[in-house]
Design a protein around this motif. Sequence first.
Motif, PDB file in Angstrom:
ATOM      1  N   GLY A 106     -14.934  17.413 112.462  1.00 57.37           N
ATOM      2  CA  GLY A 106     -15.881  16.388 112.890  1.00 57.37           C
ATOM      3  C   GLY A 106     -16.113  16.431 114.384  1.00 57.37           C
ATOM      4  O   GLY A 106     -17.254  16.278 114.859  1.00 57.37           O
ATOM      5  N   GLN A 107     -15.050  16.665 115.139  1.00 56.96           N
ATOM      6  CA  GLN A 107     -15.170  16.763 116.595  1.00 56.96           C
ATOM      7  C   GLN A 107     -15.991  17.987 116.990  1.00 56.96           C
ATOM      8  O   GLN A 107     -16.832  17.925 117.896  1.00 56.96           O
ATOM      9  CB  GLN A 107     -13.784  16.839 117.219  1.00 56.96           C
ATOM     10  N   ARG A 108     -15.759  19.120 116.315  1.00 55.14           N
ATOM     11  CA  ARG A 108     -16.510  20.345 116.615  1.00 55.14           C
ATOM     12  C   ARG A 108     -18.003  20.158 116.352  1.00 55.14           C
ATOM     13  O   ARG A 108     -18.843  20.737 117.049  1.00 55.14           O
ATOM     14  CB  ARG A 108     -15.995  21.513 115.772  1.00 55.14           C
ATOM     15  N   LEU A 109     -18.335  19.348 115.342  1.00 64.09           N
ATOM     16  CA  LEU A 109     -19.735  19.157 114.959  1.00 64.09           C
ATOM     17  C   LEU A 109     -20.387  17.972 115.654  1.00 64.09           C
ATOM     18  O   LEU A 109     -21.577  17.728 115.471  1.00 64.09           O
ATOM     19  CB  LEU A 109     -19.827  18.978 113.442  1.00 64.09           C
ATOM     20  N   ALA A 110     -19.623  17.239 116.467  1.00 63.68           N
ATOM     21  CA  ALA A 110     -20.159  16.033 117.101  1.00 63.68           C
ATOM     22  C   ALA A 110     -21.356  16.320 117.998  1.00 63.68           C
ATOM     23  O   ALA A 110     -22.252  15.485 118.140  1.00 63.68           O
ATOM     24  CB  ALA A 110     -19.058  15.336 117.902  1.00 63.68           C
ATOM     25  N   SER A 111     -21.385  17.492 118.605  1.00 67.06           N
ATOM     26  CA  SER A 111     -22.476  17.837 119.525  1.00 67.06           C
ATOM     27  C   SER A 111     -23.680  18.430 118.803  1.00 67.06           C
ATOM     28  O   SER A 111     -24.680  18.779 119.436  1.00 67.06           O
ATOM     29  CB  SER A 111     -21.967  18.829 120.573  1.00 67.06           C
ATOM     30  N   VAL A 112     -23.597  18.554 117.485  1.00 69.27           N
ATOM     31  CA  VAL A 112     -24.694  19.114 116.689  1.00 69.27           C
ATOM     32  C   VAL A 112     -25.370  17.977 115.925  1.00 69.27           C
ATOM     33  O   VAL A 112     -24.749  17.353 115.062  1.00 69.27           O
ATOM     34  CB  VAL A 112     -24.181  20.168 115.695  1.00 69.27           C
ATOM     35  N   PRO A 113     -26.648  17.653 116.241  1.00 70.24           N
ATOM     36  CA  PRO A 113     -27.323  16.563 115.529  1.00 70.24           C
ATOM     37  C   PRO A 113     -27.647  16.977 114.089  1.00 70.24           C
ATOM     38  O   PRO A 113     -28.578  17.732 113.837  1.00 70.24           O
ATOM     39  CB  PRO A 113     -28.589  16.328 116.354  1.00 70.24           C
ATOM     40  N   LEU A 114     -26.881  16.472 113.152  1.00 68.92           N
ATOM     41  CA  LEU A 114     -27.048  16.826 111.744  1.00 68.92           C
ATOM     42  C   LEU A 114     -28.083  15.925 111.092  1.00 68.92           C
ATOM     43  O   LEU A 114     -28.077  14.706 111.291  1.00 68.92           O
ATOM     44  CB  LEU A 114     -25.716  16.680 111.011  1.00 68.92           C
ATOM     45  N   VAL A 115     -28.960  16.519 110.301  1.00 70.75           N
ATOM     46  CA  VAL A 115     -29.964  15.711 109.606  1.00 70.75           C
ATOM     47  C   VAL A 115     -29.461  15.234 108.254  1.00 70.75           C
ATOM     48  O   VAL A 115     -29.981  14.253 107.705  1.00 70.75           O
ATOM     49  CB  VAL A 115     -31.295  16.478 109.437  1.00 70.75           C
ATOM     50  N   ALA A 116     -28.453  15.923 107.703  1.00 73.86           N
ATOM     51  CA  ALA A 116     -27.939  15.532 106.385  1.00 73.86           C
ATOM     52  C   ALA A 116     -26.522  16.054 106.204  1.00 73.86           C
ATOM     53  O   ALA A 116     -26.158  17.103 106.741  1.00 73.86           O
ATOM     54  CB  ALA A 116     -28.846  16.066 105.268  1.00 73.86           C
ATOM     55  N   VAL A 117     -25.749  15.305 105.421  1.00 70.99           N
ATOM     56  CA  VAL A 117     -24.426  15.747 104.967  1.00 70.99           C
ATOM     57  C   VAL A 117     -24.414  15.598 103.449  1.00 70.99           C
ATOM     58  O   VAL A 117     -24.509  14.483 102.923  1.00 70.99           O
ATOM     59  CB  VAL A 117     -23.292  14.920 105.602  1.00 70.99           C
ATOM     60  N   VAL A 118     -24.333  16.729 102.757  1.00 67.45           N
ATOM     61  CA  VAL A 118     -24.331  16.757 101.295  1.00 67.45           C
ATOM     62  C   VAL A 118     -22.924  17.133 100.856  1.00 67.45           C
ATOM     63  O   VAL A 118     -22.359  18.113 101.345  1.00 67.45           O
ATOM     64  CB  VAL A 118     -25.356  17.772 100.755  1.00 67.45           C
ATOM     65  N   SER A 119     -22.356  16.366  99.953  1.00 66.28           N
ATOM     66  CA  SER A 119     -20.947  16.559  99.614  1.00 66.28           C
ATOM     67  C   SER A 119     -20.714  16.583  98.114  1.00 66.28           C
ATOM     68  O   SER A 119     -21.403  15.905  97.340  1.00 66.28           O
ATOM     69  CB  SER A 119     -20.110  15.433 100.237  1.00 66.28           C
ATOM     70  N   SER A 120     -19.712  17.346  97.723  1.00 68.49           N
ATOM     71  CA  SER A 120     -19.130  17.178  96.390  1.00 68.49           C
ATOM     72  C   SER A 120     -18.621  15.743  96.281  1.00 68.49           C
ATOM     73  O   SER A 120     -18.105  15.184  97.247  1.00 68.49           O
ATOM     74  CB  SER A 120     -17.953  18.147  96.219  1.00 68.49           C
ATOM     75  N   PRO A 121     -18.736  15.118  95.114  1.00 67.95           N
ATOM     76  CA  PRO A 121     -18.292  13.732  94.982  1.00 67.95           C
ATOM     77  C   PRO A 121     -16.782  13.547  94.873  1.00 67.95           C
ATOM     78  O   PRO A 121     -16.308  12.403  94.844  1.00 67.95           O
ATOM     79  CB  PRO A 121     -18.994  13.254  93.704  1.00 67.95           C
ATOM     80  N   LEU A 122     -16.004  14.623  94.830  1.00 69.22           N
ATOM     81  CA  LEU A 122     -14.554  14.471  94.747  1.00 69.22           C
ATOM     82  C   LEU A 122     -14.005  13.901  96.048  1.00 69.22           C
ATOM     83  O   LEU A 122     -14.502  14.201  97.134  1.00 69.22           O
ATOM     84  CB  LEU A 122     -13.895  15.798  94.406  1.00 69.22           C
TER      85      LEU A 122
END
Length: 235
Positions: free
Chosen positions: A41-57
């Motif tokens: 999460g820290q590594r990706l903090a500087s990347v503006p993400l438009v979506a996070v798609v996840s497995s529901p587990l």
Amino acid sequence: MATVILVRHGRSTANTSGLLAGRGEGITLDATGREQAALTGQRLASVPLVAVVSSPLERCVQTSQFIIDRQSGTPDTVLDRELLECDYGLWQGRTLAELAKEELWKIVQAQPSAATFPGGESLAAMQARSVAAIRRHDAAIESEHGPGAVWVAVSHGDIIKSVLADALGMHLDMFQRLNVSPASVSIVRYAVNRPSVVSINSDAGDLSWLAHSAPPAEAEVGGGKGHQAPRRASS
């Protein structure tokens, strides 16, 4: 082209105890897994993400939340059953040490395209559904947000390995050559001519360049100039 960041969930309680978790309930991140997910999460903090798609587990949802919590904006969040772990059928919940004695284990290692888990899914079917889901989300996100959009898919080791194998043009029988560690980052861009695999199994390093890197439309002869190195703070 949009950019998809494939993130495996952090280390789980089943990983620690040597169990094949599959789709079993109550499998969560352990303490190390939470630390791994927090770092991602820290590594990706500087990347503006438009979506996070996840497995529901749950282990994937937990990992997703660590990523979402570090975003300055509010990415779209989606749970997609097509990114679920492989259905290991009667293998689910058994120890890996026990499963390694099964005859099917040898097929899973050497010829996974021929492997079907008893009472469960084949690895070929797993790859087909997961690749289709990633490509479907990627096309929809690029259509809505443009070719510079960056999004994250949080899923499971075998799922991500199978998606990477497809992007690399590898036969499924070779996908066991790939390693995808807990909370690791792999990056793929789907272009008109072919997918481009930017990174595999990364668990450290700056990713801020993803916020500013305009991907070339085609492969650059000679390898291209690469992305700009992260700026270092002056002393």
